[in-house]
Design a protein around this motif. Sequence first.
Motif, PDB file in Angstrom:
ATOM      1  N   UNK A  11       0.814  -1.220   0.000  1.00 20.04           N
ATOM      2  CA  UNK A  11       0.000   0.000   0.000  1.00 20.04           C
ATOM      3  C   UNK A  11       0.847   1.268   0.000  1.00 20.04           C
ATOM      4  N   UNK A  12       2.172   1.129  -0.085  1.00 20.87           N
ATOM      5  CA  UNK A  12       3.042   2.310  -0.121  1.00 20.87           C
ATOM      6  C   UNK A  12       2.687   3.129  -1.367  1.00 20.87           C
ATOM      7  N   UNK A  13       2.624   4.443  -1.185  1.00 19.42           N
ATOM      8  CA  UNK A  13       2.295   5.316  -2.308  1.00 19.42           C
ATOM      9  C   UNK A  13       0.810   5.600  -2.415  1.00 19.42           C
ATOM     10  N   UNK A  14       0.010   5.024  -1.518  1.00 23.16           N
ATOM     11  CA  UNK A  14      -1.422   5.310  -1.457  1.00 23.16           C
ATOM     12  C   UNK A  14      -1.708   5.997  -0.133  1.00 23.16           C
ATOM     13  N   UNK A  15      -2.556   7.011  -0.190  1.00 25.03           N
ATOM     14  CA  UNK A  15      -2.922   7.758   1.005  1.00 25.03           C
ATOM     15  C   UNK A  15      -3.645   6.841   1.991  1.00 25.03           C
ATOM     16  N   UNK A  16      -3.201   6.866   3.244  1.00 19.74           N
ATOM     17  CA  UNK A  16      -3.830   6.016   4.256  1.00 19.74           C
ATOM     18  C   UNK A  16      -5.216   6.524   4.640  1.00 19.74           C
ATOM     19  N   UNK A  17      -5.515   7.792   4.339  1.00 16.93           N
ATOM     20  CA  UNK A  17      -6.830   8.345   4.682  1.00 16.93           C
ATOM     21  C   UNK A  17      -7.853   8.142   3.576  1.00 16.93           C
ATOM     22  N   UNK A  18      -7.504   8.528   2.338  1.00 13.57           N
ATOM     23  CA  UNK A  18      -8.499   8.481   1.255  1.00 13.57           C
ATOM     24  C   UNK A  18      -8.251   7.364   0.250  1.00 13.57           C
ATOM     25  N   UNK A  19      -7.052   6.785   0.246  1.00 15.65           N
ATOM     26  CA  UNK A  19      -6.739   5.694  -0.663  1.00 15.65           C
ATOM     27  C   UNK A  19      -6.260   6.133  -2.039  1.00 15.65           C
ATOM     28  N   UNK A  20      -6.267   7.436  -2.295  1.00 11.55           N
ATOM     29  CA  UNK A  20      -5.782   7.932  -3.581  1.00 11.55           C
ATOM     30  C   UNK A  20      -4.269   7.779  -3.666  1.00 11.55           C
ATOM     31  N   UNK A  21      -3.746   7.711  -4.886  1.00 14.64           N
ATOM     32  CA  UNK A  21      -2.285   7.661  -5.027  1.00 14.64           C
ATOM     33  C   UNK A  21      -1.649   8.955  -4.527  1.00 14.64           C
ATOM     34  N   UNK A  22      -0.504   8.825  -3.879  1.00 11.84           N
ATOM     35  CA  UNK A  22       0.268   9.986  -3.437  1.00 11.84           C
ATOM     36  C   UNK A  22       1.177  10.366  -4.608  1.00 11.84           C
ATOM     37  N   UNK A  23       1.127  11.615  -5.064  1.00 13.89           N
ATOM     38  CA  UNK A  23       1.960  12.016  -6.197  1.00 13.89           C
ATOM     39  C   UNK A  23       3.447  11.739  -5.959  1.00 13.89           C
ATOM     40  N   UNK A  24       4.129  11.360  -7.025  1.00  9.92           N
ATOM     41  CA  UNK A  24       5.554  11.038  -6.940  1.00  9.92           C
ATOM     42  C   UNK A  24       6.356  12.201  -6.370  1.00  9.92           C
ATOM     43  N   UNK A  25       5.967  13.434  -6.710  1.00 10.37           N
ATOM     44  CA  UNK A  25       6.689  14.600  -6.205  1.00 10.37           C
ATOM     45  C   UNK A  25       6.650  14.653  -4.680  1.00 10.37           C
ATOM     46  N   UNK A  27       6.209  12.029  -2.656  1.00 13.23           N
ATOM     47  CA  UNK A  27       7.007  10.920  -2.132  1.00 13.23           C
ATOM     48  C   UNK A  27       8.500  11.193  -2.279  1.00 13.23           C
ATOM     49  N   UNK A  28       8.889  11.926  -3.328  1.00 14.71           N
ATOM     50  CA  UNK A  28      10.292  12.296  -3.470  1.00 14.71           C
ATOM     51  C   UNK A  28      10.699  13.263  -2.357  1.00 14.71           C
ATOM     52  N   UNK A  29       9.816  14.197  -2.031  1.00 13.58           N
ATOM     53  CA  UNK A  29      10.106  15.185  -0.985  1.00 13.58           C
ATOM     54  C   UNK A  29      10.030  14.569   0.405  1.00 13.58           C
ATOM     55  N   UNK A  30       9.027  13.703   0.617  1.00 15.37           N
ATOM     56  CA  UNK A  30       8.797  13.073   1.931  1.00 15.37           C
ATOM     57  C   UNK A  30       8.527  11.590   1.688  1.00 15.37           C
ATOM     58  N   UNK A  31       9.600  10.782   1.569  1.00 15.83           N
ATOM     59  CA  UNK A  31       9.413   9.366   1.204  1.00 15.83           C
ATOM     60  C   UNK A  31       8.496   8.574   2.137  1.00 15.83           C
ATOM     61  N   UNK A  32       8.422   8.957   3.403  1.00 19.04           N
ATOM     62  CA  UNK A  32       7.579   8.216   4.356  1.00 19.04           C
ATOM     63  C   UNK A  32       6.180   8.802   4.475  1.00 19.04           C
ATOM     64  N   UNK A  33       5.823   9.750   3.590  1.00 23.11           N
ATOM     65  CA  UNK A  33       4.512  10.416   3.684  1.00 23.11           C
ATOM     66  C   UNK A  33       3.385   9.386   3.638  1.00 23.11           C
ATOM     67  N   UNK A  34       2.528   9.388   4.662  1.00 24.56           N
ATOM     68  CA  UNK A  34       1.410   8.445   4.658  1.00 24.56           C
ATOM     69  C   UNK A  34       0.158   8.986   3.963  1.00 24.56           C
ATOM     70  N   UNK A  35       0.131  10.306   3.729  1.00 22.11           N
ATOM     71  CA  UNK A  35      -1.080  10.922   3.184  1.00 22.11           C
ATOM     72  C   UNK A  35      -0.768  11.793   1.974  1.00 22.11           C
ATOM     73  N   UNK A  36      -1.794  11.987   1.140  1.00 25.67           N
ATOM     74  CA  UNK A  36      -1.687  12.934   0.037  1.00 25.67           C
ATOM     75  C   UNK A  36      -1.740  14.350   0.630  1.00 25.67           C
ATOM     76  N   UNK A  37      -1.427  15.345  -0.182  1.00 24.02           N
ATOM     77  CA  UNK A  37      -1.404  16.717   0.323  1.00 24.02           C
ATOM     78  C   UNK A  37      -2.782  17.203   0.765  1.00 24.02           C
ATOM     79  N   UNK A  38      -3.832  16.776   0.048  1.00 30.79           N
ATOM     80  CA  UNK A  38      -5.187  17.201   0.432  1.00 30.79           C
ATOM     81  C   UNK A  38      -5.531  16.702   1.825  1.00 30.79           C
ATOM     82  N   UNK A  39      -5.265  15.427   2.094  1.00 34.61           N
ATOM     83  CA  UNK A  39      -5.575  14.878   3.422  1.00 34.61           C
ATOM     84  C   UNK A  39      -4.662  15.461   4.489  1.00 34.61           C
ATOM     85  N   UNK A  40      -3.404  15.743   4.137  1.00 33.44           N
ATOM     86  CA  UNK A  40      -2.490  16.372   5.097  1.00 33.44           C
ATOM     87  C   UNK A  40      -3.000  17.764   5.462  1.00 33.44           C
TER      88      UNK A  40
END
Length: 82
Positions: A11-25, A27-40
């Motif tokens: 499930x890496x690369x998918x938002x833990x809140x909404x399930x949408x893909x986390x943009x590569x940009x 993940x490059x900036x914050x490799x351990x990011x669990x959420x997309x920017x909208x959910x963050x």
Amino acid sequence: DEALARMDAGTYGRCVDCGDPIPAERLEAVPAAPTCLRCKADENTAAHWSDIVTRCHGGGAALDQPTLAMLTRAMLSLVMTP
């Protein structure tokens, strides 16, 4: 550790809140990011208003988590209504 667990679970690369893909940009900036920017952003907004509710409560009896969450949602709905 949580990012590694998401990798193991597939499930890496998918938002833990909404399930949408986390943009590569992101993940490059914050490799351990669990959420997309909208959910963050939603999380930051909710945390901000939760802090305000707690401060406005005035230090009386501690608010239990369900009450704090309800008051925070109520305040968010008031400030987000056009």
